[in-house]
Write an enzyme that holds these catalytic residues in place. Sequence first.
Site, PDB file in Angstrom:
ATOM      1  N   THR A  16      -0.820  28.610  -8.348  1.00 59.85           N
ATOM      2  CA  THR A  16      -1.633  29.438  -9.242  1.00 59.85           C
ATOM      3  C   THR A  16      -1.893  28.762 -10.581  1.00 59.85           C
ATOM      4  OG1 THR A  16      -0.784  31.454  -8.206  1.00 59.85           O
ATOM      5  CG2 THR A  16      -1.720  31.689 -10.399  1.00 59.85           C
ATOM      6  N   SER A  59       1.447  27.448  -2.399  1.00 59.59           N
ATOM      7  CA  SER A  59       2.833  27.159  -2.011  1.00 59.59           C
ATOM      8  C   SER A  59       3.242  27.855  -0.720  1.00 59.59           C
ATOM      9  CB  SER A  59       3.799  27.531  -3.137  1.00 59.59           C
ATOM     10  OG  SER A  59       3.925  28.930  -3.284  1.00 59.59           O
ATOM     11  N   THR A  91       4.400  29.714  -7.179  1.00 62.03           N
ATOM     12  CA  THR A  91       5.649  30.440  -7.409  1.00 62.03           C
ATOM     13  C   THR A  91       6.282  31.019  -6.147  1.00 62.03           C
ATOM     14  OG1 THR A  91       4.432  32.485  -7.906  1.00 62.03           O
ATOM     15  CG2 THR A  91       4.992  31.044  -9.763  1.00 62.03           C
ATOM     16  N   ASP A  92       5.489  31.264  -5.088  1.00 61.41           N
ATOM     17  CA  ASP A  92       6.046  31.947  -3.919  1.00 61.41           C
ATOM     18  C   ASP A  92       7.175  31.161  -3.268  1.00 61.41           C
ATOM     19  OD1 ASP A  92       4.398  34.092  -4.284  1.00 61.41           O
ATOM     20  OD2 ASP A  92       2.997  33.583  -2.677  1.00 61.41           O
TER      21      ASP A  92
END
Length: 358
Positions: A16, A59, A91-92
């Site tokens: 992101t 990710s 971030t995931d």
Amino acid sequence: MSDRKPRLCVITTGGTIGMVRDADGIAHPPVDHSDFHNLLGPIAGRYDLTALPLMNRDSTNMLPSDWSRIAEHIDQSRGEGFDGYVVTHGTDTLAHSAAAVAFALGPPPLLSPVVFTGAMHTPDHDDYDGLANLQTACRVASANLGEVVIAFGSSIYRGVRVEKVSATELDAFASPESYALGRVAEEVVLHDDAVRRGNEAEHPHWPAETGFADRVATVSLTPGLEPALYESLLVSDRPCRGVLLRTLGAGNVSSRETTDWVRWIARATEQDIPVVLTSSFFGGRTDASGYALGQAAIEAGAIPHAGLTEPCVEVKLRHSIAAAQRHGVAACEFVRNVMAHNYFGELGGSPQSTTEDE
């Protein structure tokens, strides 16, 4: 590092922090990295930056082979004089990649820190946090730190001891049963447990071990879930190499009639397929020996762990299975021993302590 500018390598992998939105408002990785690299402009004057556009992925599409690729690029450049590394990432699965790079590069102290960061909002958002997180990560990468960490918001987390806890909040990460490793305000303030930089004379870096096993399955137990549905994990032409069994409590496993997972664990163990018990609760700690059903699972061969985060337990399992294959030893016993050891502080506290069960 005297008065010279800290020399940092910024490795971009996607996420992101650099995504763009199309006409329908859908965020996706950009066609190229040029727009993201423009973000480095406001901070370039304070650092000697080398940008490495390694990959460009959401990710969710990260694979263990991508973990290896990140670690290999860092390892191959460790003699090039970088004071630190910053890895931008979605971030995931950011916590998975940070833990994986920690295991791949070897126990601390590292000569140069590796700092993962990302963003919760895309660059076009009014509350875009990517630039601030990138600035923070560069400051942390320049600090007296010798391990793999995540810098997000104003917090610094040990890379093997963190989970994503929110899909919307800017403070999206936390360390279960642990405090943050440090904070960033006017200065970078590190906790006493933070590992400081090593020096080449006393702490030559370990040879990187960047292998992670494939064919590792996660099974989440629910009331009535039948192990027969997962028969192919044991009997197919390409059986799995390891299983994370997410239990309903602290490690209890059903043994009733058609939901007899204890027998399934015994069969897997007979085939040298490690089955690691984990929990659906934040922090993942299992204490299966306190109940008859949990004790039965352990006697059947299941492997408990003492509080690894969910991302870290998967990474540690994949890494230890690959190591067992490399050394030509039985996977179940090797994984059992590795799970009991606190190499990087992944079980909490300081690295290199061991549990009583080791």
